[in-house]
Design an enzyme around this catalytic site. Structure first.
Site, PDB file in Angstrom:
ATOM      1  N   LYS A 117       0.849  -1.199   0.000  1.00 25.72           N
ATOM      2  CA  LYS A 117       0.000   0.000   0.000  1.00 25.72           C
ATOM      3  C   LYS A 117       0.883   1.246   0.000  1.00 25.72           C
ATOM      4  O   LYS A 117       2.102   1.152   0.227  1.00 25.72           O
ATOM      5  CB  LYS A 117      -0.911  -0.019   1.225  1.00 25.72           C
ATOM      6  CG  LYS A 117      -0.166   0.054   2.555  1.00 25.72           C
ATOM      7  CD  LYS A 117      -1.079  -0.257   3.726  1.00 25.72           C
ATOM      8  CE  LYS A 117      -0.300  -0.204   5.039  1.00 25.72           C
ATOM      9  NZ  LYS A 117      -1.108  -0.698   6.169  1.00 25.72           N
ATOM     10  N   TYR A 155      17.206  30.138   7.951  1.00 26.44           N
ATOM     11  CA  TYR A 155      16.020  30.912   8.351  1.00 26.44           C
ATOM     12  C   TYR A 155      15.924  31.058   9.862  1.00 26.44           C
ATOM     13  O   TYR A 155      16.234  30.117  10.596  1.00 26.44           O
ATOM     14  CB  TYR A 155      14.747  30.229   7.864  1.00 26.44           C
ATOM     15  CG  TYR A 155      14.423  30.443   6.412  1.00 26.44           C
ATOM     16  CD1 TYR A 155      14.200  31.731   5.915  1.00 26.44           C
ATOM     17  CD2 TYR A 155      14.309  29.363   5.553  1.00 26.44           C
ATOM     18  CE1 TYR A 155      13.881  31.914   4.572  1.00 26.44           C
ATOM     19  CE2 TYR A 155      13.993  29.544   4.220  1.00 26.44           C
ATOM     20  CZ  TYR A 155      13.778  30.820   3.734  1.00 26.44           C
ATOM     21  OH  TYR A 155      13.456  31.009   2.420  1.00 26.44           O
TER      22      TYR A 155
HETATM   23  C1  LIG Z   1      -0.306  -1.720   6.731  1.00 23.43           C
HETATM   24  C2  LIG Z   1      -0.829  -3.002   7.232  1.00 23.43           C
HETATM   25  C3  LIG Z   1       0.033  -4.087   7.441  1.00 23.43           C
HETATM   26  C4  LIG Z   1       1.544  -3.979   7.309  1.00 23.43           C
HETATM   27  O1  LIG Z   1       2.058  -3.391   8.485  1.00 23.43           O
HETATM   28  P1  LIG Z   1       3.639  -3.291   8.749  1.00 23.43           P
HETATM   29  O2  LIG Z   1       3.722  -2.792  10.139  1.00 23.43           O
HETATM   30  O3  LIG Z   1       4.173  -2.319   7.763  1.00 23.43           O
HETATM   31  O4  LIG Z   1       4.193  -4.644   8.567  1.00 23.43           O
HETATM   32  C5  LIG Z   1      -0.530  -5.297   7.809  1.00 23.43           C
HETATM   33  N1  LIG Z   1      -1.865  -5.428   7.987  1.00 23.43           N
HETATM   34  C6  LIG Z   1      -2.718  -4.408   7.816  1.00 23.43           C
HETATM   35  C7  LIG Z   1      -4.177  -4.613   8.021  1.00 23.43           C
HETATM   36  C8  LIG Z   1      -2.224  -3.150   7.447  1.00 23.43           C
HETATM   37  O5  LIG Z   1      -3.067  -2.139   7.282  1.00 23.43           O
END
Ligand SMILES: *Cc1c(COP(=O)(O)O)cnc(C)c1O
Length: 374
Positions: A35, A269
């Site tokens: 994702k 800055y």
């Molecule tokens: C994003 C997600 C993962 C992966 O999590 P990590 O901590 O990056 O391994 C696994 N299960 C769900 C439901 C997620 O939303």
């Protein structure tokens, strides 16, 4: 043209990490979480590197190589369609499920599996034509209080699903809220999950990266690694290398200008940062518009000629400044590493007060991505 800021993505390291995760959970199948554009690494090249394409094969169900994923998971339909559009035909799951009947139809057409986490989503799916083979996972909320049905509803949900014999109940999942600490929460979540799903058909999935690394007893049928694939540690106080992982991304920019400053001179800055002594300052062509947090504090390390040098002054939109007094050979055009194999993103995240996840996901369109080693 030399790119200003380059994110080099090592697909060989990515495959190494998947094989390493498989060795940690040898009995489990792997749903590689890609994702958010594979946590900023590029979902299409990442998915292609983790699943060989064989002509005419379609969605074959099992991997042939230890570095191949059994399936992919994304957050939303748009991300899933991006992968299908790039001819990634492996099993693919949308973790947030569908938002409308139209999305449900698209999932059917593209053979995309969906999570169902709420009654209204089940109602949406029930609007699909009879006979349509909807492939779904049911998410239970065992204490995260984010998404999922109350465990007590599991049996009723299973019955509602069974009323559509053409549907495929792929399995049950839940998400751990505190897998990265040693509280008893994970064990309790898993016990509630097991009790709620006892005897029901379908696979079981509990563990994200922290769960995989810290809770071997919770690996179950499918694990869902995200962060670990990219070579970072999900456990506080450890870096990926401690878990046998290799950082996949290296972020690099270049020196744009050098100047000698005197003790008492202010840099950047606001004028709030002053040289404690005479020092040589390099301006590096990367800033918050590239994804380097503006809150990155002075003293945060960067690497120049294999030496760690500290950030000074405030990060600005297109530039930041470093103290290169310790590197007399520093010259305009020299590469400066912000994170990578020798400078774990977890360490940088610690300075910034965030987590490696956010650093990876925060890179912007201005960064040039180069994928190699696939
Ligand atoms: C994003 C997600 C993962 C992966 O999590 P990590 O901590 O990056 O391994 C696994 N299960 C769900 C439901 C997620 O939303």
């Amino acid at each position: 043209m030399i790119p200003r800021v380059t994110a080099s993505v090592d697909l060989g390291a990515l495959r190494h990490n998947l094989a390493r995760i498989r060795a940690m959970a040898p009995a489990a199948r792997i749903m590689a979480v890609v994702k958010a554009d594979a946590y900023g690494h590029g979902a299409v090249p990442v998915a292609r590197a983790l699943r060989e394409l064989h002509a005419g094969e379609g969605a074959r169900s099992s991997p042939r190589q230890p570095w191949e994923a059994d399936a992919f998971a994304v957050a939303c339909l748009e991300e899933a369609l991006t992968l299908r559009g790039a001819r990634v035909y492996a099993p693919l799951l949308v973790l947030e499920g569908v938002l409308s009947l139209e999305e449900a139809r698209l999932c059917l057409r593209e053979r995309i599996e969906v999570v169902v986490h709420d009654e209204w989503q089940l109602t949406v799916l029930e609007g699909l034509p009879r006979g349509a083979e909807c492939r779904l996972w049911v998410k239970l909320d065992t204490g995260m209080n984010r998404l999922g049905f109350p465990p007590a509803r599991a049996r009723a949900i299973a019955e509602r699903i069974a009323a559509r014999p053409e549907w495929v109940l792929r399995g049950w999942m839940t998400h751990l809220a505190r897998a990265d600490d040693d509280s008893d929460t994970s064990r309790r979540q898993a016990a509630d999950f097991d009790a709620a799903t006892a005897g029901l058909p379908g696979a079981r999935s509990i563990a994200n990266s922290a769960g995989i690394a810290a809770w071997p007893a919770l690996h179950r049928d499918w694990i869902r690694p995200g962060l670990m694939l990219y070579g970072a540690s999900p456990l506080p106080g450890r870096v990926g290398a401690d878990l046998g992982l290799r950082p996949v991304m290296q972020l690099e920019s270049r020196i744009l200008s050098l100047r000698d400053c005197r003790a008492g001179d202010s840099v950047g800055y606001g004028g709030g940062w002053r040289c404690e002594r005479d020092m040589r300052i390099a301006v590096v062509a990367v800033g918050y518009a590239d994804g380097v947090h503006r809150a990155t504090p002075p003293g945060t390390p960067l690497r120049l000629h294999d030496v760690e040098v500290p950030l000074v002054g405030r990060v600005s939109m297109d530039m930041l400044t470093i103290d290169v007094t310790a590197v007399p050979q520093a010259a305009v055009g020299d590469a400066v590493q912000l994170w990578g194999a020798a400078l774990p993103a977890e360490r940088i995240a610690g300075h910034v007060g965030t987590i490696a996840y956010e650093l990876f996901c925060g890179l912007t369109q201005r960064v040039r991505f180069v994928h190699h080693g696939g």
